[in-house]
Scaffold this motif. Structure first.
Motif, PDB file in Angstrom:
ATOM      1  N   CYS A  33       0.812  -1.228   0.000  1.00 25.19           N
ATOM      2  CA  CYS A  33       0.000   0.000   0.000  1.00 25.19           C
ATOM      3  C   CYS A  33       0.838   1.267   0.000  1.00 25.19           C
ATOM      4  CB  CYS A  33      -0.937  -0.008   1.208  1.00 25.19           C
ATOM      5  SG  CYS A  33      -0.083   0.033   2.800  1.00 25.19           S
ATOM      6  N   ASP A  34       2.155   1.157   0.008  1.00 28.61           N
ATOM      7  CA  ASP A  34       3.080   2.295  -0.026  1.00 28.61           C
ATOM      8  C   ASP A  34       2.915   3.237   1.166  1.00 28.61           C
ATOM      9  OD1 ASP A  34       4.312   1.463  -2.400  1.00 28.61           O
ATOM     10  OD2 ASP A  34       2.724   2.382  -3.594  1.00 28.61           O
ATOM     11  N   GLU A  35       2.459   2.710   2.302  1.00 27.11           N
ATOM     12  CA  GLU A  35       2.364   3.490   3.526  1.00 27.11           C
ATOM     13  C   GLU A  35       3.633   3.260   4.356  1.00 27.11           C
ATOM     14  OE1 GLU A  35      -0.122   5.525   4.818  1.00 27.11           O
ATOM     15  OE2 GLU A  35      -1.035   5.420   2.829  1.00 27.11           O
ATOM     16  N   PRO A  36       4.032   4.234   5.177  1.00 31.76           N
ATOM     17  CA  PRO A  36       5.207   4.015   6.028  1.00 31.76           C
ATOM     18  C   PRO A  36       4.902   3.007   7.132  1.00 31.76           C
ATOM     19  CG  PRO A  36       4.232   6.150   6.457  1.00 31.76           C
ATOM     20  CD  PRO A  36       3.508   5.587   5.285  1.00 31.76           C
ATOM     21  N   LYS A  37       5.868   2.138   7.416  1.00 31.44           N
ATOM     22  CA  LYS A  37       5.729   1.137   8.467  1.00 31.44           C
ATOM     23  C   LYS A  37       7.098   0.839   9.030  1.00 31.44           C
ATOM     24  CE  LYS A  37       6.375  -3.195   6.056  1.00 31.44           C
ATOM     25  NZ  LYS A  37       7.345  -3.730   6.981  1.00 31.44           N
ATOM     26  N   GLN A  38       7.138   0.220  10.220  1.00 29.80           N
ATOM     27  CA  GLN A  38       8.412  -0.177  10.788  1.00 29.80           C
ATOM     28  C   GLN A  38       8.875  -1.466  10.126  1.00 29.80           C
ATOM     29  OE1 GLN A  38       7.459  -0.047  15.095  1.00 29.80           O
ATOM     30  NE2 GLN A  38       9.297   1.221  15.183  1.00 29.80           N
ATOM     31  N   PRO A  39      10.183  -1.620   9.892  1.00 32.50           N
ATOM     32  CA  PRO A  39      10.672  -2.835   9.258  1.00 32.50           C
ATOM     33  C   PRO A  39      10.455  -4.069  10.134  1.00 32.50           C
ATOM     34  CG  PRO A  39      12.485  -1.327   9.749  1.00 32.50           C
ATOM     35  CD  PRO A  39      11.233  -0.646  10.132  1.00 32.50           C
ATOM     36  N   HIS A  40      10.232  -5.204   9.511  1.00 33.71           N
ATOM     37  CA  HIS A  40      10.032  -6.503  10.160  1.00 33.71           C
ATOM     38  C   HIS A  40       8.781  -6.518  11.031  1.00 33.71           C
ATOM     39  CE1 HIS A  40      14.003  -7.549   8.724  1.00 33.71           C
ATOM     40  NE2 HIS A  40      14.472  -6.467   9.310  1.00 33.71           N
ATOM     41  N   ARG A  41       7.778  -5.735  10.644  1.00 34.72           N
ATOM     42  CA  ARG A  41       6.495  -5.722  11.343  1.00 34.72           C
ATOM     43  C   ARG A  41       5.383  -5.683  10.314  1.00 34.72           C
ATOM     44  NH1 ARG A  41      10.184  -3.453  14.353  1.00 34.72           N
ATOM     45  NH2 ARG A  41      10.135  -3.651  16.620  1.00 34.72           N
ATOM     46  N   ALA A  42       4.217  -6.178  10.698  1.00 34.21           N
ATOM     47  CA  ALA A  42       3.073  -6.138   9.796  1.00 34.21           C
ATOM     48  C   ALA A  42       2.655  -4.690   9.581  1.00 34.21           C
ATOM     49  CB  ALA A  42       1.927  -6.942  10.372  1.00 34.21           C
ATOM     50  N   CYS A  43       2.186  -4.391   8.383  1.00 32.04           N
ATOM     51  CA  CYS A  43       1.755  -3.034   8.054  1.00 32.04           C
ATOM     52  C   CYS A  43       0.462  -2.737   8.804  1.00 32.04           C
ATOM     53  CB  CYS A  43       1.536  -2.907   6.552  1.00 32.04           C
ATOM     54  SG  CYS A  43       0.988  -1.272   6.039  1.00 32.04           S
ATOM     55  N   PRO A  44       0.416  -1.636   9.564  1.00 33.49           N
ATOM     56  CA  PRO A  44      -0.804  -1.340  10.321  1.00 33.49           C
ATOM     57  C   PRO A  44      -1.972  -0.905   9.448  1.00 33.49           C
ATOM     58  CG  PRO A  44       0.808   0.390  10.649  1.00 33.49           C
ATOM     59  CD  PRO A  44       1.476  -0.681   9.841  1.00 33.49           C
ATOM     60  N   SER A  45      -1.699  -0.447   8.211  1.00 29.54           N
ATOM     61  CA  SER A  45      -2.799   0.043   7.380  1.00 29.54           C
ATOM     62  C   SER A  45      -3.412  -1.062   6.525  1.00 29.54           C
ATOM     63  CB  SER A  45      -2.329   1.196   6.499  1.00 29.54           C
ATOM     64  OG  SER A  45      -1.289   0.768   5.653  1.00 29.54           O
ATOM     65  N   CYS A  46      -2.603  -1.973   5.973  1.00 32.04           N
ATOM     66  CA  CYS A  46      -3.182  -3.015   5.123  1.00 32.04           C
ATOM     67  C   CYS A  46      -3.095  -4.408   5.740  1.00 32.04           C
ATOM     68  CB  CYS A  46      -2.516  -3.014   3.746  1.00 32.04           C
ATOM     69  SG  CYS A  46      -0.785  -3.534   3.732  1.00 32.04           S
ATOM     70  N   GLY A  47      -2.243  -4.613   6.741  1.00 29.31           N
ATOM     71  CA  GLY A  47      -2.182  -5.896   7.430  1.00 29.31           C
ATOM     72  C   GLY A  47      -1.299  -6.937   6.768  1.00 29.31           C
ATOM     73  N   PHE A  48      -0.497  -6.554   5.783  1.00 28.02           N
ATOM     74  CA  PHE A  48       0.356  -7.517   5.094  1.00 28.02           C
ATOM     75  C   PHE A  48       1.728  -7.578   5.735  1.00 28.02           C
ATOM     76  CE2 PHE A  48      -2.811  -7.641   1.929  1.00 28.02           C
ATOM     77  CZ  PHE A  48      -2.549  -8.716   1.108  1.00 28.02           C
ATOM     78  N   TYR A  49       2.320  -8.771   5.726  1.00 27.07           N
ATOM     79  CA  TYR A  49       3.703  -8.978   6.149  1.00 27.07           C
ATOM     80  C   TYR A  49       4.277 -10.078   5.285  1.00 27.07           C
ATOM     81  CZ  TYR A  49       7.822  -9.993   8.927  1.00 27.07           C
ATOM     82  OH  TYR A  49       9.113 -10.178   9.327  1.00 27.07           O
ATOM     83  N   LYS A  50       5.359  -9.785   4.578  1.00 32.52           N
ATOM     84  CA  LYS A  50       6.016 -10.729   3.665  1.00 32.52           C
ATOM     85  C   LYS A  50       5.015 -11.338   2.684  1.00 32.52           C
ATOM     86  CE  LYS A  50      10.026 -11.881   6.371  1.00 32.52           C
ATOM     87  NZ  LYS A  50      10.984 -12.900   6.736  1.00 32.52           N
ATOM     88  N   ASP A  51       4.291 -10.471   1.994  1.00 31.03           N
ATOM     89  CA  ASP A  51       3.336 -10.856   0.935  1.00 31.03           C
ATOM     90  C   ASP A  51       2.202 -11.738   1.414  1.00 31.03           C
ATOM     91  OD1 ASP A  51       4.899  -9.418  -0.851  1.00 31.03           O
ATOM     92  OD2 ASP A  51       6.187 -11.151  -1.250  1.00 31.03           O
ATOM     93  N   ARG A  52       1.906 -11.713   2.727  1.00 32.48           N
ATOM     94  CA  ARG A  52       0.771 -12.463   3.266  1.00 32.48           C
ATOM     95  C   ARG A  52      -0.067 -11.532   4.128  1.00 32.48           C
ATOM     96  NH1 ARG A  52       1.706 -16.537   6.962  1.00 32.48           N
ATOM     97  NH2 ARG A  52       3.625 -15.542   7.595  1.00 32.48           N
ATOM     98  N   ASN A  53      -1.369 -11.731   4.110  1.00 29.94           N
ATOM     99  CA  ASN A  53      -2.246 -10.943   4.956  1.00 29.94           C
ATOM    100  C   ASN A  53      -2.306 -11.610   6.322  1.00 29.94           C
ATOM    101  OD1 ASN A  53      -4.078  -9.205   5.966  1.00 29.94           O
ATOM    102  ND2 ASN A  53      -5.700  -9.639   4.520  1.00 29.94           N
ATOM    103  N   VAL A  54      -1.743 -10.946   7.329  1.00 24.26           N
ATOM    104  CA  VAL A  54      -1.674 -11.546   8.660  1.00 24.26           C
ATOM    105  C   VAL A  54      -2.591 -10.823   9.664  1.00 24.26           C
ATOM    106  CG1 VAL A  54       0.636 -12.474   8.360  1.00 24.26           C
ATOM    107  CG2 VAL A  54       0.365 -10.163   9.221  1.00 24.26           C
ATOM    108  N   LEU A  55      -3.057  -9.626   9.318  1.00 29.36           N
ATOM    109  CA  LEU A  55      -3.964  -8.885  10.194  1.00 29.36           C
ATOM    110  C   LEU A  55      -5.275  -8.619   9.472  1.00 29.36           C
ATOM    111  CD1 LEU A  55      -1.551  -6.169  11.635  1.00 29.36           C
ATOM    112  CD2 LEU A  55      -2.292  -8.260  12.752  1.00 29.36           C
TER     113      LEU A  55
END
Length: 59
Positions: A33-55
Motif C-alpha cells: 500500500c506504499d504506507e510508512p511502516k516499521q521494518p520486520h512488522r506487519a503493516c498497520p494500514s493493510c495488514g500484510f507482512y512478507k506478501d501475506r495478509n496476517v492482520l
C-alpha cells in the motif's frame, strides 16, 4: 550512606549522559500500500507482512 568525596565535573557528568539520547525508529515503505511502516512488522494500514495478509484490515 555512601557520599561522593569530590564534586563530579560537568565534563564527566555529560560524558556519562552521552549514551542517553533517544533515537527515532526506522521507517520503511510497505510494498502493498506504499504506507510508512516499521521494518520486520506487519503493516498497520493493510495488514500484510512478507506478501501475506496476517492482520484483519478494516477496509
Amino acid at each position: 550512606m555512601a557520599v561522593p568525596k569530590k564534586k563530579t565535573s560537568k565534563s564527566r557528568r555529560d560524558m556519562r549522559r552521552a549514551h542517553d539520547a533517544l533515537t527515532a525508529p526506522g521507517v520503511s515503505v510497505c510494498p502493498q500500500c506504499d504506507e510508512p511502516k516499521q521494518p520486520h512488522r506487519a503493516c498497520p494500514s493493510c495488514g500484510f507482512y512478507k506478501d501475506r495478509n496476517v492482520l484483519d484490515s478494516e477496509d
